[in-house]
Design a protein around this motif. Structure first.
Motif, PDB file in Angstrom:
ATOM      1  N   GLU A  18       0.828  -1.206   0.000  1.00  0.00           N
ATOM      2  CA  GLU A  18       0.000   0.000   0.000  1.00  0.00           C
ATOM      3  C   GLU A  18       0.869   1.264   0.000  1.00  0.00           C
ATOM      4  OE1 GLU A  18      -3.263   0.316   2.759  1.00  0.00           O
ATOM      5  OE2 GLU A  18      -3.567  -1.849   2.702  1.00  0.00           O
ATOM      6  N   VAL A  19       1.937   1.250   0.775  1.00  0.00           N
ATOM      7  CA  VAL A  19       2.842   2.405   0.820  1.00  0.00           C
ATOM      8  C   VAL A  19       3.493   2.621  -0.537  1.00  0.00           C
ATOM      9  CG1 VAL A  19       5.017   3.237   1.805  1.00  0.00           C
ATOM     10  CG2 VAL A  19       3.255   2.314   3.298  1.00  0.00           C
ATOM     11  N   ASP A  20       3.942   1.544  -1.190  1.00  0.00           N
ATOM     12  CA  ASP A  20       4.549   1.663  -2.515  1.00  0.00           C
ATOM     13  C   ASP A  20       3.557   2.213  -3.534  1.00  0.00           C
ATOM     14  OD1 ASP A  20       6.985   0.737  -1.614  1.00  0.00           O
ATOM     15  OD2 ASP A  20       6.635  -1.345  -2.267  1.00  0.00           O
ATOM     16  N   ALA A  21       2.327   1.720  -3.494  1.00  0.00           N
ATOM     17  CA  ALA A  21       1.296   2.216  -4.416  1.00  0.00           C
ATOM     18  C   ALA A  21       1.016   3.692  -4.175  1.00  0.00           C
ATOM     19  CB  ALA A  21       0.017   1.394  -4.260  1.00  0.00           C
ATOM     20  N   PHE A  22       0.956   4.086  -2.914  1.00  0.00           N
ATOM     21  CA  PHE A  22       0.706   5.488  -2.581  1.00  0.00           C
ATOM     22  C   PHE A  22       1.868   6.367  -3.050  1.00  0.00           C
ATOM     23  CE2 PHE A  22       0.871   9.097   0.397  1.00  0.00           C
ATOM     24  CZ  PHE A  22      -0.364   9.654   0.118  1.00  0.00           C
ATOM     25  N   ASN A  23       3.099   5.910  -2.835  1.00  0.00           N
ATOM     26  CA  ASN A  23       4.270   6.682  -3.272  1.00  0.00           C
ATOM     27  C   ASN A  23       4.308   6.828  -4.787  1.00  0.00           C
ATOM     28  OD1 ASN A  23       5.216   7.175  -0.703  1.00  0.00           O
ATOM     29  ND2 ASN A  23       6.552   5.388  -0.667  1.00  0.00           N
ATOM     30  N   LYS A  24       3.929   5.776  -5.513  1.00  0.00           N
ATOM     31  CA  LYS A  24       3.882   5.863  -6.977  1.00  0.00           C
ATOM     32  C   LYS A  24       2.830   6.878  -7.410  1.00  0.00           C
ATOM     33  CE  LYS A  24       5.573   1.243  -7.929  1.00  0.00           C
ATOM     34  NZ  LYS A  24       5.238  -0.115  -8.392  1.00  0.00           N
ATOM     35  N   THR A  25       1.695   6.895  -6.728  1.00  0.00           N
ATOM     36  CA  THR A  25       0.652   7.864  -7.034  1.00  0.00           C
ATOM     37  C   THR A  25       1.159   9.276  -6.792  1.00  0.00           C
ATOM     38  OG1 THR A  25      -1.046   6.284  -6.378  1.00  0.00           O
ATOM     39  CG2 THR A  25      -1.715   8.589  -6.513  1.00  0.00           C
ATOM     40  N   LEU A  26       1.831   9.481  -5.674  1.00  0.00           N
ATOM     41  CA  LEU A  26       2.369  10.804  -5.370  1.00  0.00           C
ATOM     42  C   LEU A  26       3.415  11.233  -6.385  1.00  0.00           C
ATOM     43  CD1 LEU A  26       2.807  10.926  -1.480  1.00  0.00           C
ATOM     44  CD2 LEU A  26       1.184  12.169  -2.879  1.00  0.00           C
ATOM     45  N   SER A  27       4.310  10.327  -6.767  1.00  0.00           N
ATOM     46  CA  SER A  27       5.365  10.688  -7.700  1.00  0.00           C
ATOM     47  C   SER A  27       4.805  10.969  -9.078  1.00  0.00           C
ATOM     48  CB  SER A  27       6.451   9.614  -7.761  1.00  0.00           C
ATOM     49  OG  SER A  27       5.928   8.421  -8.295  1.00  0.00           O
ATOM     50  N   SER A  28       3.764  10.259  -9.506  1.00  0.00           N
ATOM     51  CA  SER A  28       3.173  10.533 -10.821  1.00  0.00           C
ATOM     52  C   SER A  28       2.417  11.852 -10.809  1.00  0.00           C
ATOM     53  CB  SER A  28       2.253   9.391 -11.245  1.00  0.00           C
ATOM     54  OG  SER A  28       1.108   9.324 -10.433  1.00  0.00           O
ATOM     55  N   GLU A  29       1.767  12.191  -9.699  1.00  0.00           N
ATOM     56  CA  GLU A  29       1.073  13.469  -9.597  1.00  0.00           C
ATOM     57  C   GLU A  29       2.072  14.610  -9.528  1.00  0.00           C
ATOM     58  OE1 GLU A  29      -1.597  13.397  -6.301  1.00  0.00           O
ATOM     59  OE2 GLU A  29      -2.942  11.958  -7.230  1.00  0.00           O
TER      60      GLU A  29
END
Length: 161
Positions: A18-29
């Motif tokens: 979940e943390v990795d998915a959230f970080n990927k979302t943040l980095s893409s945004e």
């Protein structure tokens, strides 16, 4: 009643996913945004994520939560004030451009200066001045001479860039 505060390997794997998915979302945004500054929406996302992933045995303290809400409120007010000041600056620029009607001006046109009388001023967010039959942006004005008095104004008195 014995509570175990350690996560099992399976639970830890799920949290890491979940943390990795959230970080990927943040980095893409973040890559989509030209500015590195956080806005109120980013702050809200972090706050919601923090609240939804907090440890139930150690909930966020009242003082911490109130401090974060105060920070959010301050951020919102600063954002609103910034937008208001931007509108005021636009109105001032329009007003200054209208004040140049009938004045002799020197306007930068590339590498050269064009001198002439301001015959017309357009409205809108970026005022345009009609000098010698051609429109110039208000920010291009270098020098102003009042037609009646011959008094010369410095470029700094015209506008701040």
């Amino acid at each position: 009643m014995d509570l175990s505060l350690a996560l099992s390997a399976q639970d830890m794997l799920g949290v890491n996913r979940e943390v990795d998915a959230f970080n990927k979302t943040l980095s893409s945004e973040t890559s989509k945004k030209p500015s590195a500054a956080m806005d109120k929406n980013d702050f809200l996302k972090i706050l919601i994520t923090q609240l939804s992933h907090q440890d139930p045995t150690q909930p966020l303290g009242d003082k911490e939560f109130i401090a974060q809400m105060a920070q959010f409120s301050s951020l919102e007010q600063i954002t609103n004030m910034s937008e208001g000041l931007s509108k005021v600056a636009d109105l001032v620029a329009r007003s200054q451009a209208l004040g140049l009607l009938g004045s002799n001006v020197d306007v930068a046109d590339g590498e050269s200066l064009v001198s002439g009388v301001v015959d017309a001023v357009t409205g809108g967010d970026y005022p345009q001045l009609l000098v010698n039959g051609k429109y110039y942006d208000y920010s291009q004005v270098q020098k102003i001479k009042r037609a009646s008095s011959g008094t010369e104004l410095a470029p700094d008195a015209v506008h701040k860039e």
